[in-house]
Design an enzyme around this catalytic site. Sequence first.
Site, mmCIF file in Angstrom:
data_model
loop_
_atom_site.group_PDB
_atom_site.id
_atom_site.type_symbol
_atom_site.label_atom_id
_atom_site.label_comp_id
_atom_site.label_asym_id
_atom_site.label_seq_id
_atom_site.Cartn_x
_atom_site.Cartn_y
_atom_site.Cartn_z
ATOM 1 N N GLY A 18 1.694 5.286 -8.183
ATOM 2 C CA GLY A 18 1.704 4.027 -8.619
ATOM 3 C C GLY A 18 2.513 3.795 -10.159
ATOM 4 O O GLY A 18 2.776 2.839 -10.180
ATOM 5 N N CYS A 21 6.434 3.160 -7.875
ATOM 6 C CA CYS A 21 6.504 2.309 -6.997
ATOM 7 C C CYS A 21 6.091 0.766 -7.452
ATOM 8 O O CYS A 21 4.821 0.784 -7.633
ATOM 9 C CB CYS A 21 5.852 2.429 -5.522
ATOM 10 S SG CYS A 21 6.149 1.452 -4.254
ATOM 11 N N THR A 36 0.743 -1.326 -0.029
ATOM 12 C CA THR A 36 0.079 0.169 0.237
ATOM 13 C C THR A 36 0.824 1.374 0.057
ATOM 14 O O THR A 36 1.832 1.282 0.351
ATOM 15 C CB THR A 36 -1.102 0.056 1.033
ATOM 16 O OG1 THR A 36 -2.177 -0.108 0.452
ATOM 17 C CG2 THR A 36 -0.843 0.735 2.326
ATOM 18 N N THR A 94 2.760 -0.570 -5.578
ATOM 19 C CA THR A 94 1.665 0.553 -5.663
ATOM 20 C C THR A 94 0.885 0.488 -6.915
ATOM 21 O O THR A 94 1.828 0.551 -7.934
ATOM 22 C CB THR A 94 2.116 1.897 -5.170
ATOM 23 O OG1 THR A 94 2.715 1.908 -3.991
ATOM 24 C CG2 THR A 94 0.991 2.945 -5.271
#
Length: 181
Positions: free
Chosen positions: A164, A167, A9, A170
């Site tokens: 996103g 990473c 997350t 993510t």
Amino acid sequence: MPLPQVRATTILAVRRNGQVAIGGDGQVSVGDTVAKQRAVKVRTLKGGRVLAGFAGSVADALTLFEKFEEKLERYPGNLPRASVELAKEWRSDRVLRRLEAMLIVADVEHGFMLSGNGELIEPDDGILAIGSGGAYAQAAARALMRETQLPPRDIVEKALTIAGEICIYTNTNITVLEPTR
């Protein structure tokens, strides 16, 4: 053989001009494999007036959400006091201390990051980020806060999208929440 690490997350909360939004991506990774793409790691508490999100173990985070809701009931309308009391209990309780999660809690007036080692942080700029892509989301949110007049919801969406894209833990399946009035 040790179990693969579960990585889950990126959570981001932004407060600006009497508004607040919190969001999280949907990816849960086990080792180097994506296990879930549409997990929801943010929620509303206290009738929709308080926003919360977690990074880390889901079971641990749910336990902490329950504890936090108890603190909100005990100190109604006082997010700072409820946060301090949860941080104190989390740090001092032998069972809670072992929980592996971090929380962000926010309302239109305050926002806090809480962790099991006693951390309770309220940032100066109204931006809170945790999780594997937290630093990327925080950097993007800071740039958007400085260079635009976007509302918190849009900043959260755009910053999490950027995180996103950078990473590997993510994704861009983003859930964004705002308090209900």
